[in-house]
Enzyme design. Sequence first.
Site, PDB file in Angstrom:
ATOM      1  N   HIS A 155       0.833  -1.226   0.000  1.00 21.70           N
ATOM      2  CA  HIS A 155       0.000   0.000   0.000  1.00 21.70           C
ATOM      3  C   HIS A 155       0.859   1.263   0.000  1.00 21.70           C
ATOM      4  O   HIS A 155       0.425   2.310   0.490  1.00 21.70           O
ATOM      5  CB  HIS A 155      -0.961   0.034   1.196  1.00 21.70           C
ATOM      6  CG  HIS A 155      -1.796  -1.188   1.335  1.00 21.70           C
ATOM      7  ND1 HIS A 155      -3.071  -1.312   0.847  1.00 21.70           N
ATOM      8  CD2 HIS A 155      -1.507  -2.386   1.902  1.00 21.70           C
ATOM      9  CE1 HIS A 155      -3.553  -2.507   1.112  1.00 21.70           C
ATOM     10  NE2 HIS A 155      -2.611  -3.194   1.757  1.00 21.70           N
ATOM     11  N   SER A 276      15.092  21.254 -17.004  1.00 21.11           N
ATOM     12  CA  SER A 276      13.894  22.057 -17.235  1.00 21.11           C
ATOM     13  C   SER A 276      14.319  23.332 -17.953  1.00 21.11           C
ATOM     14  O   SER A 276      15.400  23.866 -17.712  1.00 21.11           O
ATOM     15  CB  SER A 276      13.250  22.401 -15.896  1.00 21.11           C
ATOM     16  OG  SER A 276      12.507  23.598 -15.997  1.00 21.11           O
ATOM     17  N   LYS A 282      16.433  21.779 -11.952  1.00 22.88           N
ATOM     18  CA  LYS A 282      15.684  20.535 -12.169  1.00 22.88           C
ATOM     19  C   LYS A 282      16.498  19.450 -12.854  1.00 22.88           C
ATOM     20  O   LYS A 282      17.251  19.698 -13.772  1.00 22.88           O
ATOM     21  CB  LYS A 282      14.429  20.802 -13.027  1.00 22.88           C
ATOM     22  CG  LYS A 282      13.279  21.434 -12.310  1.00 22.88           C
ATOM     23  CD  LYS A 282      12.774  20.680 -11.091  1.00 22.88           C
ATOM     24  CE  LYS A 282      12.014  19.430 -11.398  1.00 22.88           C
ATOM     25  NZ  LYS A 282      10.660  19.670 -11.907  1.00 22.88           N
ATOM     26  N   GLU A 289       9.704   8.262 -16.854  1.00 22.82           N
ATOM     27  CA  GLU A 289       8.358   8.756 -17.158  1.00 22.82           C
ATOM     28  C   GLU A 289       7.897   8.288 -18.535  1.00 22.82           C
ATOM     29  O   GLU A 289       6.744   7.899 -18.725  1.00 22.82           O
ATOM     30  CB  GLU A 289       8.331  10.292 -17.094  1.00 22.82           C
ATOM     31  CG  GLU A 289       8.555  10.817 -15.686  1.00 22.82           C
ATOM     32  CD  GLU A 289       8.874  12.307 -15.682  1.00 22.82           C
ATOM     33  OE1 GLU A 289       8.327  13.055 -16.502  1.00 22.82           O
ATOM     34  OE2 GLU A 289       9.698  12.726 -14.851  1.00 22.82           O
TER      35      GLU A 289
END
Length: 477
Positions: A155, A276, A282, A289
């Site tokens: 979980h 970024s 970043k 992803e």
Amino acid sequence: MALWGGRFSQSPTDAVFALSQSVQFDWRLAPYDLRSSLAHLSVLESSGLLKKDVASSIRKALNELIAEVGSGKFSYIASDEDVHSALERGLTEKLGEIGGSLRAGRSRNDQVTTDLRLYAIDQMISIAQAITELQGALIAKATEYSDAPAPGFTHLQHAQPVLFGHELAKHVHAFARDLDRINDWLTRTSVSPLGSGALAGSSLPLAPEKTALSLGFAMSAQNSIDAVSDRDFVAEALFILSMVGVHLSRIGEEWCIWSTTEFGWALVADAYSTGSSIMPQKKNPDMAELARGKSGRLIGNLAGVLTMLKGLPFAYNRDLQEDKEPLFDSIDTVLLVLPAVTGMIATTEFDREKMALAAPLGYSLATEIADYLVRAHVPFAQAHEAAGKCVALCESSDRQLHQLTDQELSSIHAELKPDVRAVLTVHGALASRTTRGGTAPSALAQQLKDAQGSLEDAKKRFSAASKEFATMMGSSD
Ligand code: ARG
């Protein structure tokens, strides 16, 4: 070049031709189409349907086309409808009228699905090989971190400590199942549709078994109507590729979470990260992803083909032309993602200290108390209750389990003796999980050894399959 037209008084309009045309995407089937033409030619020749000299001119022209397609010297043009018509144009340009001889006993209906099978077999073997590379990277990383404790989750909450190598090694098994699926798929796909003609078989003395064997198939189709209609192999391949995509996606999700500032476990190499355009600090795990994102289109391709097939009348219908782009896209996508994820895994470093510090947090050793009581013959329900009380007491007094006093322990359960603290360490908890597949160092070492053994077998198997396929493609009959 049109392969039909005798009974028509009008040519297709531009819109009709544009919708019909598939050569812009099915051109990649050209090498397989040419190879299956060589096999068909041999059968036409040995049955006496084509004279020796005609057959040898066609063979020569086909071999030239194979080289010219390979080098890019011959390609399709705007007026070709599909790969089959483009290649027949090529033959006719070289040979004149006899270029059209190969259509005897063969229809585009059995031809296209033969080509697609050959293409898919070739590509699925490459995908299997790329999967074994990924497994190799996972096993190496799992070995590197086979002594690193980390929290294990259910979980997404701390559950029980595990060795981080165990966490990484789990993925090897998911991909091993994908390899099994590819293997099974290869066996089932090893059926040649050639000889089925348009749908009803052929009146000419063909030898479908011989053609099948020459193309590396185990046998020829047992029912010609099924053979030209069957796209199970496409749907199954798309399922396998979706499953691979889902496995890659779950790795991607883990990498995304593990590389957050909150977790701070994974340090993804610069070469596998992107920046970024506005936030100079970043460093994003874009490979992870994209692995996650691409799984969506893989599943979409599977859903699209199943929907196209559902309710389709037998035998060939033009709808079947819609089997190719999804299959090509899924194959291309998986071949794009696998090496990127393999590299990302191989170059990611993990923060051992952070993971070790987090391992006992969240009272993840509570099960040890319950198991300790079970060893003292306390029924598990009672043991669970007692361990839960220990957690509640710790929570209310902001302590860890091993910090409970002797008195507190014995008041929770008479069998909770001071020596329970011996199991209340991450090290003890890990070492005790010795069941097959468990997280104990000895169990993990065995898993990694077995996984390495299976990986080597798989590498051998798919490298043999790849060589065999290449030999078949390089042969001339
Ligand atoms: N381009 C077609 C396909 O991809 C080839 C078969 C066409 N056959 C036919 N009878 N129209 O399915």
